[in-house]
Scaffold this active site. Structure first.
Site, mmCIF file in Angstrom:
data_model
loop_
_atom_site.group_PDB
_atom_site.id
_atom_site.type_symbol
_atom_site.label_atom_id
_atom_site.label_comp_id
_atom_site.label_asym_id
_atom_site.label_seq_id
_atom_site.Cartn_x
_atom_site.Cartn_y
_atom_site.Cartn_z
ATOM 1 N N GLY A 90 -4.321 -0.073 -7.685
ATOM 2 C CA GLY A 90 -4.481 0.529 -9.006
ATOM 3 C C GLY A 90 -3.222 0.406 -9.836
ATOM 4 C CG ASP A 91 -1.460 3.048 -10.954
ATOM 5 O OD1 ASP A 91 -2.160 3.731 -11.736
ATOM 6 O OD2 ASP A 91 -1.167 3.417 -9.811
ATOM 7 C CE LYS A 125 -8.103 -0.839 -12.962
ATOM 8 N NZ LYS A 125 -6.840 -0.376 -12.376
ATOM 9 N N GLY A 144 -6.702 6.465 -15.048
ATOM 10 C CA GLY A 144 -6.286 6.408 -16.445
ATOM 11 C C GLY A 144 -5.933 5.003 -16.867
ATOM 12 C CG HIS A 145 -7.961 2.000 -18.274
ATOM 13 N ND1 HIS A 145 -7.532 1.577 -17.043
ATOM 14 C CD2 HIS A 145 -9.291 1.720 -18.320
ATOM 15 C CE1 HIS A 145 -8.546 1.054 -16.383
ATOM 16 N NE2 HIS A 145 -9.628 1.139 -17.126
ATOM 17 C CB THR A 146 -1.404 3.460 -20.488
ATOM 18 O OG1 THR A 146 -1.365 4.624 -19.670
ATOM 19 C CG2 THR A 146 -0.464 3.643 -21.662
ATOM 20 C CD GLN A 155 -10.415 5.316 -9.249
ATOM 21 O OE1 GLN A 155 -11.497 4.786 -9.365
ATOM 22 N NE2 GLN A 155 -10.252 6.566 -9.587
ATOM 23 C CB THR A 201 -11.274 6.284 -5.370
ATOM 24 O OG1 THR A 201 -11.765 7.236 -6.298
ATOM 25 C CG2 THR A 201 -12.079 4.994 -5.458
ATOM 26 C CB THR A 256 -2.216 6.925 -16.708
ATOM 27 O OG1 THR A 256 -1.624 5.638 -16.692
ATOM 28 C CG2 THR A 256 -2.819 7.173 -18.077
ATOM 29 C CB VAL A 257 -4.443 10.906 -14.481
ATOM 30 C CG1 VAL A 257 -5.095 12.260 -14.275
ATOM 31 C CG2 VAL A 257 -5.420 9.954 -15.163
ATOM 32 N NE ARG A 265 -0.289 11.697 -7.794
ATOM 33 C CZ ARG A 265 -1.299 11.614 -6.926
ATOM 34 N NH1 ARG A 265 -1.248 12.304 -5.795
ATOM 35 N NH2 ARG A 265 -2.338 10.853 -7.166
ATOM 36 N N PRO A 266 5.446 9.864 -9.583
ATOM 37 C CG PRO A 266 7.383 10.377 -8.356
ATOM 38 C CD PRO A 266 6.255 11.006 -9.084
ATOM 39 C CG LEU A 317 5.803 -12.616 -15.101
ATOM 40 C CD1 LEU A 317 5.654 -12.565 -13.582
ATOM 41 C CD2 LEU A 317 5.056 -13.832 -15.653
#
Length: 428
Positions: A13-14, A17, A41-43, A224, A239, A299-300, A303-304, A332
Site C-alpha cells: 500500500g501507499d 495509487k 487513503g488516497h492523497t 490498499q 486487510t 494518509t488516514v 503513522r510513520p 522515483l
C-alpha cells in the site's frame, strides 16, 4: 477488449495509487472504488491543493465523471458525508457519486469491537486502523451485516439493528466488560445518514455494466495493495477484502471479460505500515532519509511507515496474482542523490534460493534478500518531463525492475503533481 483499466497496488500500500488514478481519471468516464473502507487513503495534489480521500473515488475531482462506490466497499456513512461536504466546501461537485445499494454499512459497534479486539491481541496485534472495517466485513461473512439497501428501509433497518445490538451488546459486556449501545440512539443517528445519502444510492452493478456496454471508459481503483489482500497477502497482517485485480470483478459486479488493462503501481522503494515481516526494511540512516524525504506517514492515521529497498520479488508476485500488464512507477524522485541503490531480486531461505513468495510468515521473516546494487544519480529529476531525459542510471534502475519482474513500464512519476507524470504507453 473492453476499454476498462484496473489500477492496483503491488506492495503493502501507499504506492501513490491516488495520483495515478487521478491522472488516468481525466480520460475515464466512470471511476470505480471496489473494496476497502475508510481505512485506506488516497492523497491527490491538484494545482496547489492537496486532497486526502478515504472513501470517495479519485475521479470526484473531475467535473462530469460518474464515481461509483461498489458493493465490495464497506461504508461509514458519517465519513462519506463528511467527505462529500468537504468537496462541496472546495467548490467540487459530488453529484456524479453513486453508492452501491449492496455495500455494507459500518456501525458504531464495529468501531468499538475493532478497537477492543486489537487491544486484546497484545503482542500479536495486526495494526488495524480501528475504524471498524474488519468487524464489518466479519458480519458480512457471518451474514448479519446491514447493507445500504437495508439502511434506506426504516422497518428493515430497525429489525436488523435490534437483533444485531442484542448480540453485540452481550458480546461487549460479557467478553470485554464495556457498555453496549442504545438502540433508539443508533437508529436515529443512522436514519439521519440514510436521508442524506439516499440520493446517491443505486444498483451500481447495473449502472456500471450499462456504461461498459455503451463503450464508456471505466477506471477501477483498488485501495490498499497486493500484500494486504485477504487471501494472497501476508496473512494475518492483511486487510479484510481483495485489493488484487480479481477483486474488481467481485467488488464492482462485472465479469472478468470486462477488464481490459491491469496496471500495478510500484513505489520506487518499499514501505509498509503495521506489523509483519518486511525483508528489505532499512533500520538505519538511509531508511530515515527515505521516510523524511518521502513524507512517509499514513494518509488516514499519520503513522510513520517502515521503509526499505525496493523488493522486486514482491512486485513479481503481484504481477502473477493480478496479471499485471504495465507498471506505474512512483516516488522515483525521492531516491535523488543516493550514491548506491539496491533492488531485492529474490530470497534465500536456509541457504537455498526460493522461487515462490512464501505463504509462511515464519519463513518470510527468516529469508535473506538477494540484492543487486545499482549506481544512483546525482541530478534532481522532479523537473524532468521526458523519460529519455532522465539520468542514465535512473533509467537503468527502472529498466532493471522491469527485467526482474517481467512487467513492462507504462508510467513513470517524478512528483505528486499531475504534470510530473511520463506516459510510456497509453492506457485507454
Amino acid at each position: 477488449m473492453s476499454s476498462s483499466v484496473v489500477v492496483i497496488g503491488t506492495q503493502w500500500g501507499d504506492e501513490g495509487k491516488g495520483k495515478i488514478v487521478d491522472f488516468l481519471a481525466e480520460k475515464a468516464d466512470v471511476v470505480v472504488r471496489y473494496q476497502g473502507g475508510n481505512n485506506a487513503g488516497h492523497t491527490v495534489v491538484v494545482g496547489g491543493d492537496e486532497f486526502k480521500l478515504q472513501l470517495l473515488p479519485s475521479g470526484i475531482l473531475y467535473q462530469g465523471k460518474t464515481c461509483i462506490v461498489g458493493n465490495g466497499v464497506v461504508v461509514d456513512p458519517a465519513v462519506m458525508l463528511r467527505e462529500i461536504k468537504g468537496m462541496h466546501a472546495k467548490g467540487i461537485d459530488a453529484s456524479g457519486l453513486k453508492v452501491s445499494n449492496r455495500a455494507h454499512v459500518i456501525m458504531p459497534y464495529h468501531r468499538l469491537q475493532d478497537e477492543l479486539e486489537e487491544l486484546a491481541r497484545g503482542d500479536h496485534k495486526i495494526g488495524t486502523t480501528k475504524r471498524g472495517i474488519g468487524p464489518c466485513y466479519g458480519d458480512k461473512i457471518d451474514r448479519v451485516g446491514i447493507r445500504m439497501v437495508d439502511l434506506l428501509d426504516e422497518e428493515e433497518f430497525s429489525d436488523k439493528l435490534k437483533r444485531n445490538l442484542e448480540a453485540k451488546n452481550q458480546l461487549l459486556k460479557q467478553v470485554y466488560g464495556v457498555e453496549g449501545f442504545d438502540f433508539e440512539q443508533v437508529k436515529a443517528e443512522y436514519l439521519g445518514y440514510a436521508e442524506e445519502l439516499r440520493q446517491y444510492v443505486t444498483d451500481t452493478a447495473t449502472v456500471l455494466n450499462e456504461s461498459i456496454k455503451a463503450g464508456q471508459k471505466v477506471l477501477f481503483e483498488g485501495a490498499q495493495a497486493t500484500l494486504l489482500d485477504l487471501d494472497h497477502g501476508t496473512y494475518p497482517y492483511v486487510t479484510s477484502s481483495h485489493p488484487i485485480a480479481g477483486g474488481a470483478c467481485v467488488g464492482a459486479g462485472v465479469g472478468p471479460k470486462q477488464i481490459g488493462k491491469i496496471i500495478g503501481v510500484v513505489k520506487a522503494y518499499s514501505t509498509r505500515v503495521g506489523e509483519g515481516p518486511f525483508p528489505t526494511e532499512l533500520l538505519d540512516e538511509t531508511g530515515d532519509t527515505i521516510r523524511e524525504r518521502g513524507r512517509e506517514f499514513g494518509t488516514v492515521t499519520g503513522r510513520p511507515r517502515r521503509c526499505g529497498w525496493l523488493d522486486a520479488a514482491v512486485v513479481r508476485y503481484a504481477g502473477i496474482v493480478s496479471s499485471i500488464e504495465y507498471m506505474a512507477i512512483t516516488r522515483l524522485d525521492i531516491l535523488d542523490g543516493l550514491k548506491t541503490l539496491k533492488i531485492c531480486t529474490g530470497y534465500k531461505y536456509k541457504g537455498e534460493v526460493i522461487n515462490e513468495f512464501p505463504a509462511s510468515l515464519k519463513v518470510l521473516g527468516e529469508v535473506e534478500p538477494i540484492y543487486e546494487e545499482l549506481p544512483g544519480w546525482e541530478e534532481t529529476i522532479s523537473g524532468i518531463r521526458s523519460y529519455d531525459e532522465l539520468p542514465a542510471n535512473c533509467r537503468r534502475y527502472v529498466e532493471r525492475l522491469s527485467e526482474v519482474t517481467g512487467i513492462a513500464v507504462g508510467i513513470v512519476s517524478v512528483g505528486p503533481r499531475r504534470d510530473q507524470t511520463m506516459i510510456l504507453h497509453d492506457m485507454f
